[in-house]
Design a protein around this motif. Structure first.
Motif, PDB file in Angstrom:
ATOM      1  N   GLN A 194      -1.176   5.155  12.915  1.00  0.00           N
ATOM      2  CA  GLN A 194      -2.264   5.240  11.931  1.00  0.00           C
ATOM      3  C   GLN A 194      -1.732   5.707  10.585  1.00  0.00           C
ATOM      4  OE1 GLN A 194      -5.544   4.174  12.528  1.00  0.00           O
ATOM      5  NE2 GLN A 194      -5.486   4.263  10.281  1.00  0.00           N
ATOM      6  N   ALA A 195      -0.750   6.613  10.599  1.00  0.00           N
ATOM      7  CA  ALA A 195      -0.167   7.087   9.339  1.00  0.00           C
ATOM      8  C   ALA A 195       0.452   5.938   8.553  1.00  0.00           C
ATOM      9  CB  ALA A 195       0.871   8.171   9.623  1.00  0.00           C
ATOM     10  N   CYS A 196       1.182   5.056   9.253  1.00  0.00           N
ATOM     11  CA  CYS A 196       1.768   3.880   8.581  1.00  0.00           C
ATOM     12  C   CYS A 196       0.682   3.012   7.971  1.00  0.00           C
ATOM     13  CB  CYS A 196       2.571   3.052   9.573  1.00  0.00           C
ATOM     14  SG  CYS A 196       4.177   3.739   9.986  1.00  0.00           S
ATOM     15  N   GLU A 197      -0.384   2.824   8.719  1.00  0.00           N
ATOM     16  CA  GLU A 197      -1.480   1.980   8.231  1.00  0.00           C
ATOM     17  C   GLU A 197      -2.111   2.600   6.985  1.00  0.00           C
ATOM     18  OE1 GLU A 197      -3.053  -1.709   8.677  1.00  0.00           O
ATOM     19  OE2 GLU A 197      -1.483  -0.759   9.856  1.00  0.00           O
ATOM     20  N   ASN A 198      -2.233   3.922   6.983  1.00  0.00           N
ATOM     21  CA  ASN A 198      -2.872   4.618   5.858  1.00  0.00           C
ATOM     22  C   ASN A 198      -2.036   4.578   4.590  1.00  0.00           C
ATOM     23  OD1 ASN A 198      -4.868   5.299   7.674  1.00  0.00           O
ATOM     24  ND2 ASN A 198      -4.247   7.434   7.885  1.00  0.00           N
ATOM     25  N   ASN A 199      -0.700   4.678   4.736  1.00  0.00           N
ATOM     26  CA  ASN A 199       0.120   4.868   3.535  1.00  0.00           C
ATOM     27  C   ASN A 199       0.887   3.633   3.086  1.00  0.00           C
ATOM     28  OD1 ASN A 199       2.537   4.710   5.117  1.00  0.00           O
ATOM     29  ND2 ASN A 199       2.481   6.906   5.535  1.00  0.00           N
ATOM     30  N   LYS A 200       0.821   2.527   3.834  1.00  0.00           N
ATOM     31  CA  LYS A 200       1.697   1.385   3.545  1.00  0.00           C
ATOM     32  C   LYS A 200       1.444   0.774   2.168  1.00  0.00           C
ATOM     33  CE  LYS A 200      -1.149  -2.127   5.888  1.00  0.00           C
ATOM     34  NZ  LYS A 200      -1.201  -3.078   7.028  1.00  0.00           N
ATOM     35  N   GLN A 201       0.192   0.736   1.733  1.00  0.00           N
ATOM     36  CA  GLN A 201      -0.097   0.078   0.460  1.00  0.00           C
ATOM     37  C   GLN A 201       0.332   0.937  -0.730  1.00  0.00           C
ATOM     38  OE1 GLN A 201      -0.935  -3.058   0.071  1.00  0.00           O
ATOM     39  NE2 GLN A 201      -0.918  -2.879  -2.168  1.00  0.00           N
TER      40      GLN A 201
ATOM     41  N   VAL B   8       7.051  -4.986   8.092  1.00  0.00           N
ATOM     42  CA  VAL B   8       6.290  -6.232   7.942  1.00  0.00           C
ATOM     43  C   VAL B   8       5.510  -6.246   6.634  1.00  0.00           C
ATOM     44  CG1 VAL B   8       4.354  -7.554   8.901  1.00  0.00           C
ATOM     45  CG2 VAL B   8       6.170  -6.710  10.413  1.00  0.00           C
ATOM     46  N   HIS B   9       4.854  -5.155   6.317  1.00  0.00           N
ATOM     47  CA  HIS B   9       4.029  -5.102   5.096  1.00  0.00           C
ATOM     48  C   HIS B   9       4.888  -5.241   3.848  1.00  0.00           C
ATOM     49  CE1 HIS B   9       0.363  -4.270   2.899  1.00  0.00           C
ATOM     50  NE2 HIS B   9       0.975  -3.327   2.198  1.00  0.00           N
ATOM     51  N   PHE B  10       6.022  -4.555   3.830  1.00  0.00           N
ATOM     52  CA  PHE B  10       6.873  -4.586   2.632  1.00  0.00           C
ATOM     53  C   PHE B  10       7.575  -5.935   2.494  1.00  0.00           C
ATOM     54  CE2 PHE B  10       7.454   0.272   3.284  1.00  0.00           C
ATOM     55  CZ  PHE B  10       6.156   0.488   2.853  1.00  0.00           C
ATOM     56  N   ALA B  11       8.075  -6.481   3.595  1.00  0.00           N
ATOM     57  CA  ALA B  11       8.757  -7.778   3.528  1.00  0.00           C
ATOM     58  C   ALA B  11       7.787  -8.886   3.110  1.00  0.00           C
ATOM     59  CB  ALA B  11       9.399  -8.107   4.867  1.00  0.00           C
ATOM     60  N   LEU B  12       6.566  -8.807   3.598  1.00  0.00           N
ATOM     61  CA  LEU B  12       5.555  -9.809   3.249  1.00  0.00           C
ATOM     62  C   LEU B  12       5.214  -9.764   1.760  1.00  0.00           C
ATOM     63  CD1 LEU B  12       3.488 -11.929   4.290  1.00  0.00           C
ATOM     64  CD2 LEU B  12       1.881 -10.046   4.622  1.00  0.00           C
ATOM     65  N   ASN B  13       5.128  -8.562   1.202  1.00  0.00           N
ATOM     66  CA  ASN B  13       4.665  -8.389  -0.171  1.00  0.00           C
ATOM     67  C   ASN B  13       5.781  -8.266  -1.201  1.00  0.00           C
ATOM     68  OD1 ASN B  13       1.536  -8.064  -0.129  1.00  0.00           O
ATOM     69  ND2 ASN B  13       2.269  -6.919   1.647  1.00  0.00           N
TER      70      ASN B  13
END
Length: 199
Positions: A9-16, A44-49
């Motif tokens: 959940q921490a990753c989900e909260n801070n990824k953006q 995944v989030h960083f590589a995608l964006n």
């Protein structure tokens, strides 16, 4: 596959919010090593964006495959296979990298491992390349919030070698490894995003 993916959940909260900072630091093309990839949500989030970057996941040899379900589902062309990385090893045996990133690891590692992480990062970066570190940190030996103080106490109860690190100590080990602090920005939930550049 979705049900079996590990989740933080921490990753989900801070990824953006982390993504926004990393995008301003890692502006050129290149490979960024992530130390402590964990579930793979950040990778995944960083590589995608950040498609101009190639993302190199890594984690402790006992844990480095945890991210595979996220990576396999995303199937992004700019994420490498995860590497088993013991930061205490004298030679990390990495492919060439152009930057490094780690989140919520410094307070989990022992201080000796934190020192080893800085040494290894410095040995693999060229002049002007950045090392970004995210997490809670102390200043002048003081906690920045009551919740961080409670978090530190809970960490030390689990394992005496864990705990929130002080900026004076981090900058000292950075200086010993030709890493100069260039960025220190406030983030949500009493965290910071720090970036050192290789001298």
């Amino acid at each position: 596959m979705v049900e079996r993916k590990p989740f933080s959940q921490a990753c989900e909260n801070n990824k953006q919010v982390i993504l926004e900072k990393l995008g301003a630091i890692f502006t050129g093309p290149g490979t960024v090593l992530e130390i402590g990839t964990g579930t793979g949500q950040h990778a995944v989030h960083f590589a995608l964006n950040l498609p101009h970057l190639r993302w190199q996941p890594s984690d402790h040899p006992s844990n480095y495959q945890l991210c595979e379900p996220w990576l396999q589902e995303a199937r992004l062309p700019n994420i490498n296979k995860p590497l088993a990385l013991d930061v205490s090893a004298s030679d990390w045996q990495l492919p060439p990298i152009n930057g490094a990133y780690s989140a919520n690891t410094a307070h989990i590692m022992s201080w000796q491992e934190v020192e080893a992480m800085f040494q290894g990062v410095s040995a693999n970066l060229q002049r002007g390349e950045a090392f970004c570190l995210y997490g809670p940190f102390n200043y002048n030996g003081r906690f920045t919030s009551a919740s961080n103080q409670q978090f530190d106490a809970s960490l030390r109860r689990q394992k005496p070698t864990m705990g929130i690190r002080d900026m004076d100590d981090l900058n000292q080990v950075g200086d010993l490894n030709d890493l100069v602090l260039e960025t220190d920005v406030e983030m949500p939930a009493n965290n910071r995003l720090l970036a050192w550049k290789r001298r």
